[in-house]
Design a protein around this motif. Structure first.
Motif, mmCIF file in Angstrom:
data_model
loop_
_atom_site.group_PDB
_atom_site.id
_atom_site.type_symbol
_atom_site.label_atom_id
_atom_site.label_comp_id
_atom_site.label_asym_id
_atom_site.label_seq_id
_atom_site.Cartn_x
_atom_site.Cartn_y
_atom_site.Cartn_z
ATOM 1 N N ILE A 44 -5.713 5.389 -9.603
ATOM 2 C CA ILE A 44 -5.463 3.957 -9.512
ATOM 3 C C ILE A 44 -3.977 3.676 -9.257
ATOM 4 C CG2 ILE A 44 -4.947 3.169 -11.865
ATOM 5 C CD1 ILE A 44 -7.355 1.233 -11.382
ATOM 6 N N LEU A 45 -3.131 4.532 -9.784
ATOM 7 C CA LEU A 45 -1.701 4.380 -9.559
ATOM 8 C C LEU A 45 -1.360 4.529 -8.068
ATOM 9 C CD1 LEU A 45 0.944 3.888 -11.072
ATOM 10 C CD2 LEU A 45 1.186 6.363 -11.286
ATOM 11 N N PHE A 46 -2.066 5.437 -7.388
ATOM 12 C CA PHE A 46 -1.869 5.621 -5.949
ATOM 13 C C PHE A 46 -2.229 4.352 -5.178
ATOM 14 C CE2 PHE A 46 -3.658 6.750 -1.786
ATOM 15 C CZ PHE A 46 -2.536 7.306 -1.199
ATOM 16 N N LEU A 47 -3.331 3.718 -5.557
ATOM 17 C CA LEU A 47 -3.761 2.481 -4.891
ATOM 18 C C LEU A 47 -2.750 1.357 -5.090
ATOM 19 C CD1 LEU A 47 -7.590 2.474 -5.648
ATOM 20 C CD2 LEU A 47 -6.471 2.960 -3.478
ATOM 21 N N VAL A 48 -2.266 1.210 -6.299
ATOM 22 C CA VAL A 48 -1.282 0.168 -6.584
ATOM 23 C C VAL A 48 0.017 0.443 -5.819
ATOM 24 C CG1 VAL A 48 0.142 -0.875 -8.409
ATOM 25 C CG2 VAL A 48 -2.275 -0.421 -8.820
ATOM 26 N N GLY A 49 0.448 1.707 -5.828
ATOM 27 C CA GLY A 49 1.654 2.073 -5.085
ATOM 28 C C GLY A 49 1.497 1.838 -3.594
ATOM 29 N N SER A 50 0.332 2.188 -3.049
ATOM 30 C CA SER A 50 0.051 1.973 -1.625
ATOM 31 C C SER A 50 0.051 0.492 -1.285
ATOM 32 C CB SER A 50 -1.298 2.579 -1.248
ATOM 33 O OG SER A 50 -1.293 3.957 -1.441
ATOM 34 N N PHE A 51 -0.520 -0.306 -2.164
ATOM 35 C CA PHE A 51 -0.564 -1.750 -1.953
ATOM 36 C C PHE A 51 0.858 -2.323 -1.871
ATOM 37 C CE2 PHE A 51 -0.505 -6.043 -3.799
ATOM 38 C CZ PHE A 51 -1.287 -6.705 -2.861
ATOM 39 N N PHE A 52 1.703 -1.959 -2.833
ATOM 40 C CA PHE A 52 3.065 -2.490 -2.841
ATOM 41 C C PHE A 52 3.891 -1.948 -1.680
ATOM 42 C CE2 PHE A 52 2.061 -3.583 -7.296
ATOM 43 C CZ PHE A 52 2.343 -4.934 -7.204
ATOM 44 N N LEU A 53 3.684 -0.700 -1.318
ATOM 45 C CA LEU A 53 4.368 -0.152 -0.149
ATOM 46 C C LEU A 53 3.962 -0.919 1.112
ATOM 47 C CD1 LEU A 53 6.243 1.989 1.061
ATOM 48 C CD2 LEU A 53 4.236 3.464 1.304
ATOM 49 N N GLY A 54 2.676 -1.235 1.226
ATOM 50 C CA GLY A 54 2.194 -2.025 2.355
ATOM 51 C C GLY A 54 2.815 -3.406 2.396
ATOM 52 N N LEU A 55 2.940 -4.037 1.234
ATOM 53 C CA LEU A 55 3.578 -5.353 1.174
ATOM 54 C C LEU A 55 5.037 -5.286 1.617
ATOM 55 C CD1 LEU A 55 2.286 -6.919 -2.171
ATOM 56 C CD2 LEU A 55 1.741 -7.630 0.146
ATOM 57 N N VAL A 56 5.738 -4.265 1.158
ATOM 58 C CA VAL A 56 7.146 -4.108 1.522
ATOM 59 C C VAL A 56 7.272 -3.885 3.029
ATOM 60 C CG1 VAL A 56 9.153 -2.594 1.286
ATOM 61 C CG2 VAL A 56 7.903 -3.326 -0.747
ATOM 62 N N LEU A 57 6.432 -3.001 3.586
ATOM 63 C CA LEU A 57 6.474 -2.746 5.032
ATOM 64 C C LEU A 57 6.156 -4.011 5.821
ATOM 65 C CD1 LEU A 57 4.770 0.749 5.310
ATOM 66 C CD2 LEU A 57 7.161 0.186 5.758
ATOM 67 N N GLN A 58 5.187 -4.784 5.345
ATOM 68 C CA GLN A 58 4.826 -6.021 6.031
ATOM 69 C C GLN A 58 5.980 -7.020 6.011
ATOM 70 O OE1 GLN A 58 1.353 -7.948 4.452
ATOM 71 N NE2 GLN A 58 0.961 -9.020 6.358
ATOM 72 N N GLU A 59 6.647 -7.140 4.882
ATOM 73 C CA GLU A 59 7.776 -8.073 4.793
ATOM 74 C C GLU A 59 8.959 -7.618 5.653
ATOM 75 O OE1 GLU A 59 7.859 -11.159 3.502
ATOM 76 O OE2 GLU A 59 5.735 -10.762 3.237
ATOM 77 N N ILE A 60 9.236 -6.316 5.641
ATOM 78 C CA ILE A 60 10.319 -5.795 6.480
ATOM 79 C C ILE A 60 10.011 -6.046 7.951
ATOM 80 C CG2 ILE A 60 11.443 -3.678 7.284
ATOM 81 C CD1 ILE A 60 11.168 -2.619 4.398
ATOM 82 N N SER A 61 8.766 -5.776 8.348
ATOM 83 C CA SER A 61 8.406 -5.981 9.755
ATOM 84 C C SER A 61 8.416 -7.464 10.119
ATOM 85 C CB SER A 61 7.048 -5.352 10.060
ATOM 86 O OG SER A 61 6.010 -6.000 9.359
ATOM 87 N N SER A 62 8.079 -8.311 9.180
ATOM 88 C CA SER A 62 8.119 -9.752 9.433
ATOM 89 C C SER A 62 9.558 -10.221 9.669
ATOM 90 C CB SER A 62 7.505 -10.494 8.245
ATOM 91 O OG SER A 62 7.516 -11.875 8.465
ATOM 92 N N VAL A 63 10.470 -9.746 8.848
ATOM 93 C CA VAL A 63 11.885 -10.107 9.007
ATOM 94 C C VAL A 63 12.418 -9.571 10.332
ATOM 95 C CG1 VAL A 63 14.206 -9.680 8.101
ATOM 96 C CG2 VAL A 63 12.357 -10.340 6.558
ATOM 97 N N LEU A 64 12.083 -8.311 10.639
ATOM 98 C CA LEU A 64 12.544 -7.732 11.899
ATOM 99 C C LEU A 64 11.952 -8.452 13.106
ATOM 100 C CD1 LEU A 64 12.604 -3.902 11.190
ATOM 101 C CD2 LEU A 64 14.529 -5.402 11.630
ATOM 102 N N ASP A 65 10.718 -8.928 12.985
ATOM 103 C CA ASP A 65 10.109 -9.674 14.082
ATOM 104 C C ASP A 65 10.861 -10.976 14.323
ATOM 105 O OD1 ASP A 65 8.366 -10.393 16.128
ATOM 106 O OD2 ASP A 65 6.914 -11.267 14.770
#
Length: 173
Positions: A1-22
């Motif tokens: 479950i820790l992997f899923l939570v970590g993956s979720f937050f990593l995905g959120l961070v990547l999405q926000e970074i890509s949004s700013v870069l866009d």
């Protein structure tokens, strides 16, 4: 479950970074929605379709049909009016699916170089590159280019879909 939570937050961070870069660097969405009515646009390639969208825009903007020069504000106004119309009539499903594919591609543009840097960090001990390192570098570079082109294509496709759906729904009413 820790992997899923970590993956979720990593995905959120990547999405926000890509949004700013866009917004700051790539400007895929901005270019798509701010230039689609102009001659130099790369959004609407069909001349007849472009002409019909210009007529629609002139009707929305209360301009004469002879006027075919549109600034960014007018392009955006027409786009957002069409998008809002679709949203209020709950006809945005296709555009939302395209937007999801766009966001995924945009995030993967950021992910590939990060994966490559992690690969180098943990796999390359000296400054010599093996054949495997070159293959991995080539694959990651190709995937970055592919996702870049996909994101650009989906941003343009979304604008076309929104305009087409608006036009069809407007003709029915």
């Amino acid at each position: 479950i820790l992997f899923l939570v970590g993956s979720f937050f990593l995905g959120l961070v990547l999405q926000e970074i890509s949004s700013v870069l866009d917004k700051k660097v790539f400007k895929f969405r901005e270019n798509a929605r701010c230039k689609f009515l102009n001659d130099e646009n790369k959004i609407i390639g069909n001349e007849l379709e472009l002409k019909s969208f210009r007529e629609l825009a002139n009707k929305i903007l209360n301009k004469s049909n002879d006027d075919q020069v549109y600034n960014e504000t007018e392009n955006e106004y027409v786009f957002y009016l069409c998008k809002t119309f679709l949203e209020t009539h709950e006809k945005c499903d296709k555009a939302n699916k395209i937007n999801s594919l766009y966001a995924m591609s945009r995030s993967l543009i950021i992910s590939m170089p990060l994966c490559l840097s992690a690969y180098y960090r943990y796999n390359i001990k000296s400054f010599s590159f093996s054949r495997q390192d070159l293959v991995v570098t080539f694959i990651m570079a190709m995937l970055t280019v592919i996702f870049y082109k996909r994101a650009k294509r989906f941003a343009a496709y979304r604008v076309r879909v929104i305009l087409r759906q608006y036009k069809i729904l407007n003709e029915k009413n």
